[in-house]
Design an enzyme around this catalytic site. Structure first.
Site, mmCIF file in Angstrom:
data_model
loop_
_atom_site.group_PDB
_atom_site.id
_atom_site.type_symbol
_atom_site.label_atom_id
_atom_site.label_comp_id
_atom_site.label_asym_id
_atom_site.label_seq_id
_atom_site.Cartn_x
_atom_site.Cartn_y
_atom_site.Cartn_z
ATOM 1 N N CYS A 68 12.385 0.140 -6.120
ATOM 2 C CA CYS A 68 11.340 -1.150 -6.794
ATOM 3 C C CYS A 68 10.419 -0.130 -7.623
ATOM 4 O O CYS A 68 10.467 0.389 -8.585
ATOM 5 C CB CYS A 68 11.126 -1.676 -5.827
ATOM 6 S SG CYS A 68 9.549 -0.643 -4.485
ATOM 7 N N HIS A 101 15.553 17.327 8.405
ATOM 8 C CA HIS A 101 14.713 17.695 9.356
ATOM 9 C C HIS A 101 14.953 16.444 10.372
ATOM 10 O O HIS A 101 14.979 16.196 11.651
ATOM 11 C CB HIS A 101 13.009 17.633 9.531
ATOM 12 C CG HIS A 101 12.960 19.566 8.904
ATOM 13 N ND1 HIS A 101 12.119 19.965 9.219
ATOM 14 C CD2 HIS A 101 13.510 20.307 8.532
ATOM 15 C CE1 HIS A 101 12.011 21.341 8.597
ATOM 16 N NE2 HIS A 101 12.868 21.512 8.669
HETATM 17 C C1 RB5 Z 1 7.352 -6.702 -8.394
HETATM 18 O O1 RB5 Z 1 6.990 -6.815 -8.826
HETATM 19 C C2 RB5 Z 1 6.987 -5.115 -7.341
HETATM 20 O O2 RB5 Z 1 6.203 -5.598 -6.288
HETATM 21 C C3 RB5 Z 1 8.234 -5.058 -6.570
HETATM 22 O O3 RB5 Z 1 9.028 -4.042 -6.481
HETATM 23 C C4 RB5 Z 1 7.975 -3.525 -5.860
HETATM 24 O O4 RB5 Z 1 6.292 -2.397 -6.283
HETATM 25 C C5 RB5 Z 1 7.198 -3.361 -3.917
HETATM 26 O O5 RB5 Z 1 6.604 -2.467 -3.329
#
Ligand code: RB5
Length: 161
Positions: A68, A101
Site C-alpha cells: 500500500c 526467527h
Molecule cells: C492510500 O492513500 C493510503 O492511505 C494507503 O495506501 C496506505 O498508505 C495506508 O496505510
C-alpha cells in the site's frame, strides 16, 4: 521442484509496484494476484489485505505480499486475521530474519517509501527465507500463538489490575 506459492495484493497506493513485482516474481514463484486488478484511487487497502491474509491463513498460499502507500494500513489489517504474522520491512535483514526467527508469513511494503528495486530485493529475501525451527524460535512462536488463542477466546483485555 515445486515452486513456493505466493499471493500478492495492493490498493491504489501500491498498485503499480504490485504489478511490477507480480511479473518479476512469476518467473521463480507461483504467484496469485489478489487485486486490485485496476488502478482505482477510491479503493481500500483493507479489502486486499484481507484477501491476502485469508489466502495465507487458509493455506491457499504459503506466503503473502501486500503493498500500500506506506505498508502500514495493509500490515495492521492483515494482522487481524488469526494465523497471520505480517510485518512492514524496508530492510533486507528484517525481511529474511523475520521469517527465520518469527515465522513471518506476510511481507508488507510501502510503495510511496521505497523503489521497485528495493521492493524486489525485499521480496526475494523474504520468499527465500525459511523458519529456523530452532528450539528458542519455536518456543517464542508458541507463546505468540498462545497469546493469539487467548485473545480469540476473549481473554485478558489488558485492563490494569
Ligand atoms: C492510500 O492513500 C493510503 O492511505 C494507503 O495506501 C496506505 O498508505 C495506508 O496505510
Amino acid at each position: 521442484m515445486k515452486k513456493l506459492s505466493v499471493v500478492i495484493g495492493a490498493d491504489h497506493g501500491g498498485f503499480e509496484m504490485k504489478e511490477q513485482l507480480l511479473s518479476r516474481l512469476a518467473k521463480d514463484y507461483e504467484v496469485a494476484d489478489a487485486g486490485a486488478y485496476e488502478y482505482n484511487p477510491a479503493d481500500d487497502y483493507t479489502d486486499f489485505a484481507l484477501s491476502v491474509a485469508q489466502a495465507v491463513a487458509g493455506g491457499r498460499a504459503t506466503r503473502g505480499i501486500l503493498v500500500c502507500g506506506s505498508g502500514v494500513g495493509a500490515c495492521i489489517t492483515a494482522n487481524k486475521v488469526p494465523g497471520i504474522r505480517a510485518c512492514l520491512c524496508h530492510d533486507t535483514y528484517s525481511a529474511h530474519q523475520g521469517v527465520e526467527h518469527d515465522d513471518m508469513n506476510v511481507l508488507c511494503l510501502g510503495a510511496r517509501v521505497i523503489g521497485i528495486e528495493m521492493a524486489y530485493e525485499l521480496t526475494v529475501a523474504f520468499l527465500n527465507a525459511r523458519f529456523s525451527g530452532e528450539e528458542r524460535h519455536r518456543r517464542r512462536l508458541q507463546k505468540l500463538l498462545d497469546i493469539e488463542r487467548q485473545a480469540l477466546q476473549g481473554g485478558d483485555k489488558g485492563e490494569a489490575g
